[in-house]
Design a protein around this motif. Structure first.
Motif, PDB file in Angstrom:
ATOM      1  N   LEU A 293       3.855 -25.227 -29.634  1.00 58.39           N
ATOM      2  CA  LEU A 293       4.821 -24.794 -30.640  1.00 58.39           C
ATOM      3  C   LEU A 293       4.417 -23.457 -31.251  1.00 58.39           C
ATOM      4  CD1 LEU A 293       5.510 -28.190 -32.489  1.00 58.39           C
ATOM      5  CD2 LEU A 293       6.982 -27.044 -30.818  1.00 58.39           C
ATOM      6  N   LEU A 294       3.130 -23.306 -31.533  1.00 60.86           N
ATOM      7  CA  LEU A 294       2.665 -22.087 -32.189  1.00 60.86           C
ATOM      8  C   LEU A 294       2.792 -20.872 -31.275  1.00 60.86           C
ATOM      9  CD1 LEU A 294       1.317 -20.633 -34.550  1.00 60.86           C
ATOM     10  CD2 LEU A 294      -0.894 -21.304 -33.604  1.00 60.86           C
ATOM     11  N   VAL A 295       2.273 -20.977 -30.057  1.00 57.17           N
ATOM     12  CA  VAL A 295       2.251 -19.794 -29.201  1.00 57.17           C
ATOM     13  C   VAL A 295       3.656 -19.422 -28.733  1.00 57.17           C
ATOM     14  CG1 VAL A 295      -0.130 -20.134 -28.436  1.00 57.17           C
ATOM     15  CG2 VAL A 295       1.711 -21.212 -27.167  1.00 57.17           C
ATOM     16  N   VAL A 296       4.520 -20.410 -28.474  1.00 53.84           N
ATOM     17  CA  VAL A 296       5.882 -20.064 -28.060  1.00 53.84           C
ATOM     18  C   VAL A 296       6.657 -19.463 -29.239  1.00 53.84           C
ATOM     19  CG1 VAL A 296       8.050 -20.952 -27.129  1.00 53.84           C
ATOM     20  CG2 VAL A 296       5.889 -21.792 -26.234  1.00 53.84           C
ATOM     21  N   PHE A 297       6.384 -19.941 -30.447  1.00 56.64           N
ATOM     22  CA  PHE A 297       7.015 -19.306 -31.610  1.00 56.64           C
ATOM     23  C   PHE A 297       6.535 -17.863 -31.756  1.00 56.64           C
ATOM     24  CE2 PHE A 297       6.546 -18.000 -36.045  1.00 56.64           C
ATOM     25  CZ  PHE A 297       7.889 -17.939 -36.413  1.00 56.64           C
ATOM     26  N   LEU A 298       5.232 -17.626 -31.591  1.00 55.07           N
ATOM     27  CA  LEU A 298       4.718 -16.264 -31.692  1.00 55.07           C
ATOM     28  C   LEU A 298       5.321 -15.370 -30.618  1.00 55.07           C
ATOM     29  CD1 LEU A 298       0.942 -16.924 -32.462  1.00 55.07           C
ATOM     30  CD2 LEU A 298       2.705 -16.114 -34.044  1.00 55.07           C
ATOM     31  N   LEU A 299       5.656 -15.941 -29.485  1.00 59.16           N
ATOM     32  CA  LEU A 299       6.256 -15.165 -28.414  1.00 59.16           C
ATOM     33  C   LEU A 299       7.729 -14.873 -28.678  1.00 59.16           C
ATOM     34  CD1 LEU A 299       6.124 -13.986 -25.498  1.00 59.16           C
ATOM     35  CD2 LEU A 299       6.755 -16.256 -24.689  1.00 59.16           C
ATOM     36  N   THR A 300       8.477 -15.859 -29.213  1.00 55.68           N
ATOM     37  CA  THR A 300       9.937 -15.737 -29.301  1.00 55.68           C
ATOM     38  C   THR A 300      10.468 -15.545 -30.709  1.00 55.68           C
ATOM     39  OG1 THR A 300      10.238 -18.136 -29.518  1.00 55.68           O
ATOM     40  CG2 THR A 300      10.133 -17.228 -27.283  1.00 55.68           C
TER      41      THR A 300
ATOM     42  N   PRO B  44      14.269 -19.804 -39.807  1.00 52.50           N
ATOM     43  CA  PRO B  44      14.478 -19.526 -41.236  1.00 52.50           C
ATOM     44  C   PRO B  44      13.837 -18.201 -41.624  1.00 52.50           C
ATOM     45  CG  PRO B  44      12.851 -21.262 -40.917  1.00 52.50           C
ATOM     46  CD  PRO B  44      13.441 -21.002 -39.581  1.00 52.50           C
ATOM     47  N   ALA B  45      14.308 -17.654 -42.700  1.00 55.51           N
ATOM     48  CA  ALA B  45      13.861 -16.314 -43.120  1.00 55.51           C
ATOM     49  C   ALA B  45      12.347 -16.197 -43.265  1.00 55.51           C
ATOM     50  CB  ALA B  45      14.564 -15.927 -44.425  1.00 55.51           C
ATOM     51  N   PRO B  46      11.659 -17.160 -43.897  1.00 57.53           N
ATOM     52  CA  PRO B  46      10.193 -17.008 -44.019  1.00 57.53           C
ATOM     53  C   PRO B  46       9.488 -16.934 -42.668  1.00 57.53           C
ATOM     54  CG  PRO B  46      11.005 -18.693 -45.517  1.00 57.53           C
ATOM     55  CD  PRO B  46      12.143 -18.355 -44.613  1.00 57.53           C
ATOM     56  N   LEU B  47       9.969 -17.732 -41.695  1.00 62.69           N
ATOM     57  CA  LEU B  47       9.340 -17.690 -40.373  1.00 62.69           C
ATOM     58  C   LEU B  47       9.692 -16.405 -39.634  1.00 62.69           C
ATOM     59  CD1 LEU B  47       9.656 -21.370 -39.113  1.00 62.69           C
ATOM     60  CD2 LEU B  47       7.657 -20.192 -40.029  1.00 62.69           C
ATOM     61  N   ARG B  48      10.889 -15.882 -39.860  1.00 60.00           N
ATOM     62  CA  ARG B  48      11.235 -14.591 -39.247  1.00 60.00           C
ATOM     63  C   ARG B  48      10.309 -13.503 -39.773  1.00 60.00           C
ATOM     64  NH1 ARG B  48      16.672 -16.098 -40.200  1.00 60.00           N
ATOM     65  NH2 ARG B  48      16.824 -14.566 -41.895  1.00 60.00           N
ATOM     66  N   ALA B  49      10.051 -13.540 -41.067  1.00 56.29           N
ATOM     67  CA  ALA B  49       9.138 -12.543 -41.635  1.00 56.29           C
ATOM     68  C   ALA B  49       7.729 -12.719 -41.077  1.00 56.29           C
ATOM     69  CB  ALA B  49       9.129 -12.676 -43.161  1.00 56.29           C
TER      70      ALA B  49
ATOM     71  N   ARG C 182       5.508  -9.991 -38.557  1.00 58.48           N
ATOM     72  CA  ARG C 182       4.181  -9.485 -38.882  1.00 58.48           C
ATOM     73  C   ARG C 182       3.126  -9.894 -37.869  1.00 58.48           C
ATOM     74  NH1 ARG C 182       1.429  -9.137 -44.790  1.00 58.48           N
ATOM     75  NH2 ARG C 182      -0.634  -8.449 -44.130  1.00 58.48           N
ATOM     76  N   PHE C 183       3.215 -11.127 -37.374  1.00 59.21           N
ATOM     77  CA  PHE C 183       2.140 -11.652 -36.536  1.00 59.21           C
ATOM     78  C   PHE C 183       2.578 -11.990 -35.108  1.00 59.21           C
ATOM     79  CE2 PHE C 183       1.106 -12.959 -40.923  1.00 59.21           C
ATOM     80  CZ  PHE C 183      -0.104 -12.303 -41.069  1.00 59.21           C
ATOM     81  N   GLY C 184       3.860 -11.775 -34.777  1.00 56.47           N
ATOM     82  CA  GLY C 184       4.339 -12.143 -33.453  1.00 56.47           C
ATOM     83  C   GLY C 184       3.622 -11.398 -32.345  1.00 56.47           C
TER      84      GLY C 184
ATOM     85  N   THR D  87      12.292   1.002 -16.060  1.00 64.01           N
ATOM     86  CA  THR D  87      11.829   2.371 -15.872  1.00 64.01           C
ATOM     87  C   THR D  87      11.449   3.042 -17.167  1.00 64.01           C
ATOM     88  OG1 THR D  87      14.089   3.195 -16.023  1.00 64.01           O
ATOM     89  CG2 THR D  87      13.285   2.608 -13.827  1.00 64.01           C
ATOM     90  N   SER D  88      11.408   2.292 -18.238  1.00 61.39           N
ATOM     91  CA  SER D  88      11.132   2.914 -19.526  1.00 61.39           C
ATOM     92  C   SER D  88       9.743   3.481 -19.608  1.00 61.39           C
ATOM     93  CB  SER D  88      11.343   1.900 -20.653  1.00 61.39           C
ATOM     94  OG  SER D  88      10.419   0.850 -20.527  1.00 61.39           O
ATOM     95  N   GLY D  89       8.808   2.912 -18.841  1.00 61.81           N
ATOM     96  CA  GLY D  89       7.452   3.421 -18.842  1.00 61.81           C
ATOM     97  C   GLY D  89       6.674   3.056 -20.058  1.00 61.81           C
ATOM     98  N   ALA D  90       7.228   2.325 -20.993  1.00 61.14           N
ATOM     99  CA  ALA D  90       6.494   1.918 -22.181  1.00 61.14           C
ATOM    100  C   ALA D  90       6.889   0.528 -22.535  1.00 61.14           C
ATOM    101  CB  ALA D  90       6.802   2.868 -23.340  1.00 61.14           C
ATOM    102  N   GLY D  91       6.034  -0.157 -23.234  1.00 54.34           N
ATOM    103  CA  GLY D  91       6.355  -1.516 -23.664  1.00 54.34           C
ATOM    104  C   GLY D  91       7.149  -1.491 -24.946  1.00 54.34           C
ATOM    105  N   ARG D  92       7.380  -2.676 -25.501  1.00 48.15           N
ATOM    106  CA  ARG D  92       8.134  -2.803 -26.733  1.00 48.15           C
ATOM    107  C   ARG D  92       7.672  -4.056 -27.434  1.00 48.15           C
ATOM    108  NH1 ARG D  92      11.797  -5.868 -26.571  1.00 48.15           N
ATOM    109  NH2 ARG D  92      12.291  -5.443 -24.420  1.00 48.15           N
ATOM    110  N   VAL D  93       7.707  -4.074 -28.734  1.00 44.20           N
ATOM    111  CA  VAL D  93       7.261  -5.225 -29.504  1.00 44.20           C
ATOM    112  C   VAL D  93       8.280  -6.341 -29.386  1.00 44.20           C
ATOM    113  CG1 VAL D  93       6.677  -6.072 -31.792  1.00 44.20           C
ATOM    114  CG2 VAL D  93       5.995  -3.783 -31.095  1.00 44.20           C
ATOM    115  N   ILE D  94       7.822  -7.484 -28.923  1.00 43.33           N
ATOM    116  CA  ILE D  94       8.727  -8.633 -28.806  1.00 43.33           C
ATOM    117  C   ILE D  94       9.153  -9.069 -30.193  1.00 43.33           C
ATOM    118  CG2 ILE D  94       8.773 -11.079 -28.233  1.00 43.33           C
ATOM    119  CD1 ILE D  94       7.390 -10.475 -25.730  1.00 43.33           C
ATOM    120  N   GLY D  95      10.420  -9.350 -30.317  1.00 37.14           N
ATOM    121  CA  GLY D  95      10.943  -9.760 -31.612  1.00 37.14           C
ATOM    122  C   GLY D  95      11.516  -8.590 -32.385  1.00 37.14           C
ATOM    123  N   GLU D  96      11.289  -7.334 -31.894  1.00 38.34           N
ATOM    124  CA  GLU D  96      11.832  -6.157 -32.566  1.00 38.34           C
ATOM    125  C   GLU D  96      12.997  -5.626 -31.756  1.00 38.34           C
ATOM    126  OE1 GLU D  96      10.417  -1.601 -33.250  1.00 38.34           O
ATOM    127  OE2 GLU D  96       8.991  -3.193 -33.633  1.00 38.34           O
TER     128      GLU D  96
END
Length: 784
Positions: free
Chosen positions: A559-566, A723-728, A732-734, A771-780
């Motif tokens: 639950l924790l790691v999949v939440f941090l991922l998604t 919920p909003a607190p978990l989104r925040a 920050r930590f995703g 082809t972007s050549g760069a990564g991106r922050v998941i969740g952003e």
């Protein structure tokens, strides 16, 4: 198509710089470390044990240790089956030769507590037809010492001895022969798996050079884990069965991770990136997914550390070590090799002719297709993924039907597990021709009661003769008791031998253990019960006590790691439920085949009518971890596309299109390795290999391909709710899939929310992302 800004290449991060700055030095260091691992891990199997099912803190373990110390004759672990032929065991010549054998055995170093039918006249030591009898003894020391003693004794005692023929059996002989067979079978499994795996990798990549890299990563992981296990044997007991998991996971996961990384590297090269930029992008994207996946698998395997049996703990040691070493090799050695190879990764392309014909037939084909490799390797060409995109669209159009039918089908396949019966491993794990099994079968079928399966009741304290006599009378009155012998006293301790009716570890014998422990006795006496059935009862109780903790570790970590991922609350819950559903077929098949005996002739094993108590726990932890491995690959790609487009259905189709071939190829290769392990002549190893192979294939081909897209369609955009607190918290930590957002020109990215999603070709979006050549922050979300 979104317009991507390529004016400035992404910065080379510290990790990328570390692993690519000195590639030759990194590979040389790896070669030296691997050579040291070969030396350090040599002979590891000889130092491992073949037991470990007994809980060290159980009552039966305590009683066994006291009896072995105070009454060696009460715990014989070596049985000499003396066959007198037609003469009979009471023939004077036979009796004389048996007496000489017993006296010689008493004089051997490491032997204690020798007794025989000819000394005690015990009917339990004489066969019912009068042609065979037993000399029983105890070999002292640990499993390694006992095995060495047995090797020394066998040539001197086994075989034709005057008028009798002697065969060796007993727990020591069974365990020693099992250990030898497992080592031989493991070598054969490796000889089967390695060439077949290489052929499959060539089919996946096309290039022989690319195919060799995953195999090299796997070999490094296996050799490193053997060295780790060899070091652990200096401090704790390690089961020889763990060697099988080392080989299976070492090859399987290393190939999974290398497939993912090499695939992404070839895609980046195909877009025109230079070698170092391609490696950097690969590490920031696929590399982080591999690291995350390895951690989730390691956490699933670590749940076995909560159990006291060293059989289960050994698999945690081996599994954690091989997973982390496979990930380390894939993230350190593999990038170094990719830097040196560059475009030569596509050398020795065995399918060049096929692609040339395809190019001739298809004018203007995307050149990336030639460089990216074949099906399962994640080709950048659009066509290999169209089948998966079509399947995803079909499933989501009929989502309720696919969800219901697939779930019901999996539950039906798991129904046989409702009738599971738990037992303990015995000689029937061995092939029918094994000498120790032949001896045990003669004893089990031809002797009254079960000489090797009786119960011992240890009595400690200052009790009078009347107290002991009263206790014996109470024991004799219990249902399920065939005979009671004793007490045999030594100082303040004494013991009774209780022979149960029926099977030594059957339900009646297990109930007798509970009845014996409940027998009232004088207040000055403490009673402890041991024996095969007592060990089984304690093992089942121990696993039942700790199973909730193990499940809690796995579920909470998932639950924790999949939440941090998604960043979603529902996707982690979905991952737990669907992963569990993917295991139903495995558990149902284990009972239907190995407990009930179906296909026993085809698979060459003997059904005992039960399943060894620790095996389902082991198989659950391993298979659940592997399911998470594939789940991470799929979910991370779906999430990445959803963050970029905001189109839920398109993202599911996109994820399936770009990972379906990869997951299927990885699952097939891992299944081949597990089936090779499943060719073992030891039943538990066969069950482990074939069961996990089935679980892996069901997860990749049914759950990931059908059930996941159907469920995600039914859940709709609420899939991503939190919920909003978990989104925040997630912002920050995703977990991240890259270091920076790609520079996308806002006007170039249309609003995909109103499009048909899976009905339309998602490849333009794929091209922008790839082809972007760069990564991106998941969740952003991507900047529009």
């Amino acid at each position: 198509m979104p317009e991507v800004n390529r004016s400035a290449p992404p910065p080379v991060g510290g990790w990328t710089r570390f692993v690519t700055a000195r590639p030759r030095l990194a590979l040389l260091a790896a070669l030296v470390i691997t050579a040291l691992a070969v030396f350090a891990g040599s002979g590891v199997a000889d130092r491992m044990g073949s037991g470990g099912w007994q809980a060290p803190d159980a009552e039966s373990t305590y009683a066994t240790e006291v009896l072995a110390r105070e009454f060696p004759a009460s715990q014989p672990n070596l049985l000499l089956l003396v066959d007198s032929g037609s003469a009979g065991v009471d023939d004077p010549a036979v009796a004389a030769e048996a007496a000489r054998l017993a006296e010689r055995l008493k004089a051997e170093p490491g032997i204690s507590g020798v007794g025989s039918y000819w000394e005690t006249a015990s009917p339990a030591l004489r066969s019912e037809d009068g042609r065979e009898a037993i000399i029983a003894a105890r070999i002292g020391g640990d499993e390694k010492t006992a095995g060495e003693t047995l090797d020394r004794l066998a040539p001197a005692f086994a075989g034709e001895r005057g008028p009798v023929t002697v065969s060796l059996g007993g727990p020591v002989a069974v365990q020693h022969e099992m250990q030898t067979i497992i080592q031989e079978d493991l070598l054969r499994a490796e000889l089967i798996a390695l060439p077949v795996t290489l052929v499959l990798l060539v089919m996946v990549f096309g290039s022989a050079v690319a195919a060799m890299l995953p195999l090299a990563v796997g070999i490094v992981a296996i050799l490193g884990t053997n060295a780790v296990l060899r070091g652990l044997t200096e401090f704790t007991d390690v089961s020889v069965f763990a060697m099988n998991l080392t080989t299976a996971l070492g090859l399987g996961l290393a190939i999974d991770y290398a497939l993912f990384i090499v695939r992404r590297f070839r895609e980046e090269l195909a877009t025109g990136a230079d070698t170092r930029t391609a490696v950097g992008t690969t590490l920031r994207t696929a590399g982080r997914t591999v690291l995350f996946s390895a951690l989730t698998v390691a956490v699933s395997l670590s749940a076995m550390l909560v159990f006291p049996q060293y059989f289960l703990r050994s698999f945690a040691y081996a599994g954690i070590a091989v997973v982390l070493l496979a990930a380390a090799a894939a993230l350190i050695l593999l990038p170094a090799a990719l830097v040196l190879l560059g475009p030569r990764i596509n050398s020795l392309d065995l399918r060049r002719l096929l692609r040339r014909r395809k190019k001739t037939a298809t004018a203007g084909a995307d050149p990336a297709g030639a460089a990216a490799g074949g099906f399962g390797a994640g080709s950048a060409d659009a066509s290999p993924g169209r089948g998966w995109a079509w399947l995803g669209a079909l499933v989501m159009r009929r989502a309720p039907v696919f969800a219901i039918v697939t779930t019901v089908g999996l539950l039906l396949l798991g129904l046989p597990f409702l009738g599971v019966k738990f037992g303990t491993a015995d000689d029937r794990q061995l092939p029918a021709s094994a000498e120790s099994r032949v001896v045990q079968e003669h004893i089990r079928d031809g002797f009254p009661g079960s000489p090797g399966g009786g119960l011992e009741v240890l009595v400690e304290g200052q009790g009078s003769r009347a107290d002991h006599a009263d206790l014996k009378a109470r024991i004799e009155q219990l249902p399920g008791v065939l005979r009671v012998e004793g007490p045999v006293a030594e100082g303040p301790a004494a013991y009774y031998s209780v022979l149960p009716k029926g099977e030594a570890v059957g339900e009646e014998a297990q109930q007798l253990v509970r009845d014996l422990r409940a027998v009232p006795s004088a207040s000055s006496l403490d009673i402890s019960v041991t024996g095969t059935a007592a060990v089984l009862v304690d093992s089942k109780d121990s696993i039942a006590d700790r199973l909730p903790w193990a499940l809690a570790i796995i579920v909470v970590a998932t639950l924790l790691v999949v939440f941090l991922l998604t960043g979603s609350v529902l996707i982690p819950l979905q991952a737990v439920v669907l992963n569990a559903l993917s295991l139903t077929a495995m558990f149902g098949a284990v009972v239907w085949v190995f407990q009930d005996g179906n296909l026993s002739g085809l698979l060459a094993f003997t059904s005992t009518g039960d399943i060894e108590t620790t095996l389902p726990v082991l198989m659950f932890c391993v298979a659940f971890g592997l399911s998470m491995d594939y789940g991470v690959f799929l979910i991370s790609r779906i999430k990445e596309e959803y963050d970029r487009t905001g189109d839920h259905e398109h993202s599911v189709t996109f994820g399936l299109r770009h990972t379906g071939g990869l997951i299927t190829a990885a699952a097939v290769i891992l299944a081949v390795v597990m089936v090779a392990i499943g060719t073992s002549r030891v039943t538990n190893t066969k069950m482990l290999g074939l069961g996990i192979a089935l679980a892996v294939l069901m997860d990749a081909m049914v759950v990931r391909s059908l059930l996941v897209p159907a469920v995600m369609k039914l859940m709709g955009r609420s899939t991503w709710w939190a919920p909003a607190p978990l989104r925040a918290f997630h912002r920050r930590f995703g977990l991240s899939e890259g270091e920076s957002a790609p520079a996308v020109v806002p006007a170039a990215l249309p609003d995909r929310g109103g499009r048909g999603g899976p009905e339309e070709d998602p490849e333009p979006a794929a091209e922008a992302e790839e082809t972007s050549g760069a990564g991106r922050v998941i969740g952003e979300p991507a900047r529009r």
